[in-house]
Structure formats: structure tokens, C-alpha cells
Design an enzyme around this catalytic site. Structure first.
Site, PDB file in Angstrom:
ATOM      1  N   LYS B 116     -34.399 -38.686  15.416  1.00  0.00           N
ATOM      2  CA  LYS B 116     -35.601 -38.301  14.667  1.00  0.00           C
ATOM      3  C   LYS B 116     -35.907 -39.253  13.512  1.00  0.00           C
ATOM      4  CE  LYS B 116     -35.669 -34.714  17.371  1.00  0.00           C
ATOM      5  NZ  LYS B 116     -36.448 -34.793  18.601  1.00  0.00           N
ATOM      6  N   GLU B 200     -37.135 -33.312   5.171  1.00  0.00           N
ATOM      7  CA  GLU B 200     -38.509 -33.704   4.924  1.00  0.00           C
ATOM      8  C   GLU B 200     -39.206 -32.602   4.144  1.00  0.00           C
ATOM      9  OE1 GLU B 200     -39.785 -34.254   8.984  1.00  0.00           O
ATOM     10  OE2 GLU B 200     -40.458 -32.206   9.159  1.00  0.00           O
ATOM     11  N   HIS B 235     -38.506 -21.670  14.007  1.00  0.00           N
ATOM     12  CA  HIS B 235     -38.896 -22.954  14.587  1.00  0.00           C
ATOM     13  C   HIS B 235     -38.843 -22.966  16.109  1.00  0.00           C
ATOM     14  CE1 HIS B 235     -38.762 -24.288  10.497  1.00  0.00           C
ATOM     15  NE2 HIS B 235     -37.545 -23.814  10.410  1.00  0.00           N
ATOM     16  N   ARG B 291     -40.024 -35.658  27.409  1.00  0.00           N
ATOM     17  CA  ARG B 291     -39.636 -34.795  28.526  1.00  0.00           C
ATOM     18  C   ARG B 291     -40.765 -33.804  28.781  1.00  0.00           C
ATOM     19  NH1 ARG B 291     -39.026 -30.114  25.671  1.00  0.00           N
ATOM     20  NH2 ARG B 291     -38.138 -30.333  23.594  1.00  0.00           N
TER      21      ARG B 291
END
Lengths: 169, 499
Positions: B116, B200, B235, B291
Site C-alpha cells: 500500500k 493516513e 471497513h 483482482r
């Protein structure tokens, strides 16, 4: 025949007659028919159609209500009267114990015996399906006894922690 | 076209891929763990081979066993589905090295997008906006604390190797950082074998919007519009729809242009998704999923394009036979993920055995499932039982259609998110399209128990069943297994016959 049905702590009296029942103080026409080989029944209540999926499980009924699985306890009038006379609150007395809501692995016990816990405080973390789930105290209490430790595999419903109300200590 | 394809997965996605194989005339080869001998993907596939014990690490994550079966069964290609081995660059490389075709992007692309922080850096280099944050992993809580001060609270801790909400924690204030950091690290280590964490800025009320892409190996790359996946908990997406109710054609174009730029930067081939957070008119790159996505069916419904068949065709070297101008979005599609989790207990996983299953059908309804009646739901795998998808002319029609389909769906034996979805379809803020990724926490009433009317029916039904049970217990009847098949009216004579 009159029954007292308890679901989620709420008890409703249902008097079963022929083709009708008395729910609380209301009489409704009912017809229940089971589908053979399944737990599925169809209930027509004053013409309104409901699908009912229910199975007997250890003296109780597990009933699917709008997609929720509820445990229903049923007692008849005689049992209710006896319970009232003896002051027996019946089998439900779960507020003081913390049980595993699903099978999993104890990742961490966050309290020690004799700790005082506050509502919302984390007690134990269980990992299931690769997610960590924290079980929290619902009310202020003392931690009376801890039955598991880190790394233990636990079954659904297994006793994890006994809590004691503040007044008992 | 390939003659035979191995599906290195299980559950609903394995069934979905088998369906695509059938329609393409490709022999489907399933693999299964000891726990999955009776799973639908084993029953549906042309061939099925055991690959190990129930824990995923010993079966579905065991690349050597998968490759061994592929060789023995003479597969030409391997489709990883999502999860498991799908985002492991090493697996993609091993597949290719062993002489099979990997249905997905190159190992290099997976490696870049799977890391990431590396992905963020690459995107920033080509001018794609990312959520304010840092591109370096945080080694310890102290380092994370310093980074969090730079970025500004609240911050989101994320696993570098992550996805699917695992290893993610929101930290509102500095005092919670150390505890959350440790938890995120543990979860990331357990789920991905890599406990590296980065952080973040946590946006307040963004929407999750993602762009579906399809690219061939001849340089053609198109986008298939967006999906909105704002309804999430921890999430993990619960409900997805296409198109989004807030994207204007201009905003769609600029988000799609950014997604295409991101994909071109890594030479993307196959089906992929670029995820963004949208707040107002501002959108930020979140990650690229190299994917197939769980929620791909909503795109299939509004575009009429079969993404799984195209994945296989593209892996085979075919060119896209349409271009961007041919892609049109028709109507509106919604997907509800049906998981074995109890919404009333914070979506805790529920196990048991599916005692009864009735699937919805009728106009515009699709079920992509991985369960059947009698099937055991254990703790070894993801709790996704299946996906209910509807398509209708408008968003309002699609919501009403989904509510109808959810009423038809009966899954018993495990707790499911169905009550949550039923309430959601009636929730005015959802109907009005006022969504954000905080929707579920802002609407806790969606997690309540059953409606009063349904409860009343349950009280009556249980009393009648108990009554019936006692009568049968007292007078056993020959040839009766205890099930009541005659209703009171049938026993007493139908009312119109009594008159």
C-alpha cells in the site's frame, strides 16, 4: 390452554383455542400448518401470512423472526403460577457472566480478578474468522473470576468471566 | 480458449467462476479442504481435488498443493478469485513459472499494488491524488505517534499488506494510539503474515467510490463506470451499488480518467478496481485491487458485461471487442452481502449448520451463493454466505426490489445480516442516497432486533407449536414423525364447509 412465551426478555400470554388465539387481551384468528421434512411452517394470523421457521432446542424453541434468530421459552399457566409462588426467576440469569458469543481463540484478557470495571470497558478479546472481537462490560462490576487465559480455544457459550455487582463486594 | 481452468478458491466466488467456465465451454477444476467436501463449489465443478486440512494455511493458501493439482488435472490456467492467494505476487509468479496462465495481472503489478505504501508513492508520482498521509511504514507506536501529529488526528492505521478491514484501526486521539497500534499489528500479522503498519488521515464523512477497469494485453484499457460501497462496518463492505447516486457525468469522467491513469502507470492487464474516497467534489486514491472484487456483479448488471468471462478471455490473450464508447450504464443495481454474522452483536461471526434455505427469485434478482441447506458454517473461512443482487430501471425501483427479495430470502441455522439489510432498504437516509462510510455507525437502529409485528407473529407461532408439540407427545400417531402437516382448519374442516 394458556402459555407464556418469552423472547428477548419480553413475556406475552397466548391462550390457544380452536382456530383462534388470545394474545394479551386481543383475539385473533390463526391457522398454522407445517411443511413436512422442514422446520418451516406457515402462519395465517387474521389473514396476514407469515413464514415461521422454528425448531425445538433443549426445551426451548429457536425461531427465525424476520431474519433474526430468537430463543423462545414457553411455559404453561401452571408452571407460571408455581414460579410466582416460589419466587424462582426461571433459567435466565446471564447478566453476571461473560460467555463466548462464538467459538474462537482468546487473544488477550484485559482485566484481572478483583478489578473494578466500568460500562463499555474491554474485558477479553476473542479472535474468530481472523477478526478480533472485544467483549465489554455492560455495567459497573467487580471481576470475580476469570476462567480463561491467552491462547485458549473457546467454544460458543463457554464461560469466560464471572462478574459481581458492586453491591455484592 | 483454455480447455481446463483450476479455481484456487472456495465459496460463492468459486461457484461464480465455475459458472463462467461452463458458459465458455472450459472444464472447471475445483480444489477443496477437508472442511469443504460437501461445499457447493465441489458439487458444481467438473472435477474436484482435496488439497489439505481445514485451516486455510494448510489448504487454500498452500500454493504447492494447488500447483500440484493443476499439473495432475492438466489445467492450463489458474483463477485465484479474491482473497487467499489472489494478491500474492509470489503465487502469480509461481503459477507462470510452472507453465500455467495466471488469471489476473502480472506478478509485478500485484507486488506494486499490494504494497500500500509503494502504491501510494507510485500514484503520487503520476499525479494521482492520495489521502493525506505518509508513505513510510511506522515501525513502532512512538514513530506512529510522530507521524500522526504531522498528518493530524483522527488517523487511520492500516496494514501495508492489508485489505478487507483487517489490521485497520481508527485513532481519535493520541492516548488511544499505542493500544490500537498493537491490535492492528497483531491482526495484520495473523491475517497477512506481515505486521507492518502505516497511517493516513481519517476523512470525516467520505463516500467510497471505486472504478472498474478492464484491460487487454494489446494496450486497450476501458472503465466500466463506478460502484458506490459506502455502506460498511469495520471497513468491510456490506452493500454496494452502481451507479452512485451522487456522481455527475463530469465527476464520473474525471474519476475514471484518474483510475485509467493509475492503471496505465503499472501497465494493467485484466480486471482491476481503483478505489477512491470522495468528499464533496474532492476524491483521493485509496488503493488499487489487482483482482476481481466481491461486488463485481453490480457492474455486470448495469453494463451487461460478464467480468469473470472477460477475465478468462483476457488471460487467454484475447482483445477487448468493444471500446469505451460502447460501454453504457443501464438502470441501477444493488448488492447486499449476506454474511453469517449477527448485526445485533456488532456483526460477530455466527457458526452452525444451514438448516433451511429459500432463495429469492423473480424479475431482476440474482443470487451468487456458496451455501446449500445442510451445509456447515465453520470458523475457518470468511463469513460471506452469498450475495443478493438486484437490477431495476431506477435506484428507487432497485431499493424496492431488494426489499422484496430480502423478504423472500430465508436462511436459518446461523445468524445473518438479513435483518440489517431489510431495515436499511426502508431507511429514509439510504433511500435518499445520503451516504458516507460512517452510515452504519450513524444509524445504530439498523442493528436492532426484529420488528414488533414480526415478534408478535413469533409469540403466537411458538405458542401454537408448543401446543402442537405437547399434543403429539401425549398421543403418538403411527407413521407421524412429529411434524404437523395438518392445519387446525384442515383438522376441524375448512370454514366454508362448515357454513
Amino acid at each position: 390452554m394458556r402459555y407464556f412465551v418469552t423472547i428477548r426478555g419480553k413475556t406475552v400470554s397466548v391462550e390457544v383455542g380452536t382456530g383462534e388465539v388470545r394474545v394479551g387481551d386481543e383475539t385473533v384468528s390463526v391457522d398454522l400448518a407445517g411443511i413436512r421434512g422442514t422446520d418451516m411452517s406457515t402462519l395465517l394470523m387474521d389473514g396476514t401470512s407469515y413464514r415461521v421457521v422454528a425448531r425445538r432446542d433443549g426445551g426451548c424453541w429457536v425461531v427465525d423472526v424476520g431474519g433474526c434468530h430468537e430463543v423462545a421459552e414457553v411455559i404453561d399457566e401452571r408452571t407460571a403460577v408455581i414460579r410466582e409462588m416460589t419466587g424462582d426467576p426461571g433459567p435466565s440469569n446471564g447478566a453476571r457472566t461473560i460467555r463466548a458469543p462464538m467459538p474462537g481463540l482468546v487473544v488477550r484478557v484485559e482485566v484481572d480478578e478483583a478489578d473494578r470495571v466500568e460500562p463499555g470497558q474491554g474485558l477479553v478479546i476473542i479472535e474468530a474468522m481472523k477478526m478480533e472481537n472485544e467483549l465489554r462490560a455492560e455495567a459497573s462490576a467487580w471481576v470475580e473470576r476469570i476462567h480463561v487465559s491467552r491462547g485458549d480455544a473457546v467454544e460458543k457459550g463457554q464461560l469466560l468471566i464471572d462478574l459481581a455487582p458492586l453491591s455484592d463486594a | 480458449m483454455f480447455e481446463a481452468l483450476l479455481i484456487a478458491n472456495r465459496g460463492e466466488i468459486a461457484v461464480r467462476i465455475i459458472r463462467a467456465c461452463r458458459e465458455l465451454g472450459v472444464r472447471s477444476i475445483a480444489v477443496f479442504s477437508e472442511a469443504d467436501r460437501l461445499a457447493p463449489h465441489v458439487l458444481e465443478a467438473d472435477e474436484a481435488y482435496p488439497i489439505g486440512a481445514a485451516p486455510a494455511a494448510e489448504s487454500y493458501l498452500n500454493a504447492d498443493r494447488v500447483l500440484d493439482v493443476a499439473a495432475r488435472a492438466k489445467a492450463q490456467a489458474i483463477h485465484p478469485g479474491y482473497g487467499f492467494l489472489s494478491e500474492q505476487a509470489a503465487f502469480a509468479r509461481a503459477v507462470t513459472d510452472a507453465g500455467f496462465v495466471f488469471v489476473g495481472p502480472s506478478a509485478e503489478t500485484i507486488a506494486t499494488m499490494g504494497n500500500k505504501t509503494e502504491a501510494r508513492r507510485r500514484m503520487q508520482e503520476v499525479g494521482v491524488r492520495v489521502v493525506p498521509g505518509v508513505t513510510e511504514p511506522a515501525g513502532n507506536p512512538e514513530e506512529a505517534g510522530a507521524m500522526a501529529e504531522d498528518v493530524g488526528y483522527p488517523v487511520l492505521l492500516k496494514a501495508v499488506a492489508g485489505g478487507g478491514g483487517k489490521g485497520m484501526r481508527v485513532v481519535e486521539a493520541p492516548k488511544d494510539l499505542a493500544k490500537s497500534f498493537a491490535a492492528a499489528q497483531r491482526e495484520a500479522q495473523a491475517a497477512f503474515g506481515d505486521g507492518t503498519i502505516y497511517l493516513e488521515r481519517f476523512l470525516e464523512r467520505p463516500r467510497h467510490i471505486e472504478i472498474q477497469l478492464l484491460g487487454d494485453s494489446h494496450g486497450n484499457l476501458v472503465h466500466l463506470g463506478e460502484r458506490e460501497c459506502s455502506i460498511q462496518r469495520r471497513h468491510q463492505k456490506l452493500v454496494e451499488e452502481a451507479p452512485s447516486s451522487v456522481l455527475t457525468p463530469a465527476l464520473r469522467e474525471s474519476m475514471a480518467a484518474m483510475a485509467l491513469k493509475a492503471a496505465r502507470a503499472v501497465g494493467y492487464v485484466g480486471a482491476g478496481t481503483v478505489e477512491f474516497l470522495l468528499e464533496g467534489e474532492d476524491f483521493y486514491f485509496l488503493e488499487m485491487n489487482a483482482r476481481l472484487q466481491v461486488e463485481h456483479p453490480v457492474t455486470e448488471m448495469v453494463t451487461g458485461i460478464d467480468l469473470v468471462q472477460w477475465q478468462i478471455r483476457l488471460a487467454c490473450g484475447e482483445s477487448l471487442d468493444f471500446d469505451q464508447d460502447d460501454v453504457a450504464l443501464t438502470g441501477h443495481a444493488i448488492e447486499c452481502r449476506i454474511t453469517s454474522e449477527d448485526p445485533r452483536r456488532g456483526f460477530l461471526p455466527s457458526t452452525g449448520h444451514i438448516s433451511y434455505l429459500e432463495l429469492p427469485s423473480g424479475p431482476g434478482v440474482r443470487w451468487d451463493g456458496g451455501i446449500r441447506a445442510g451445509y456447515e458454517i465453520g470458523l475457518h473461512y470468511d463469513p460471506l454466505l452469498g450475495k443478493l443482487i438486484v437490477h431495476a430501471a431506477s435506484r428507487a425501483d432497485a431499493i424496492r426490489r431488494m426489499a422484496r427479495a430480502l423478504d423472500e430470502l430465508v436462511v436459518t441455522g446461523v445468524d445473518t445480516g438479513v435483518p440489517f439489510h431489510r431495515r436499511l432498504m426502508l431507511e429514509p437516509d439510504f433511500v435518499n442516497g445520503d451516504l458516507s462510510i460512517r452510515f452504519v455507525e450513524e444509524h445504530p437502529q439498523l442493528l436492532d432486533g426484529p420488528a414488533d409485528e414480526d415478534l408478535r407473529a413469533a409469540f403466537v407461532a411458538v405458542a401454537l407449536l408448543e401446543h402442537d408439540h405437547r399434543q403429539h407427545r401425549q398421543i403418538p400417531r403411527v407413521g407421524d414423525n412429529g411434524a404437523n402437516t395438518l392445519s387446525a382448519w384442515q383438522q376441524a374442516g375448512w370454514p366454508w364447509r362448515q357454513e
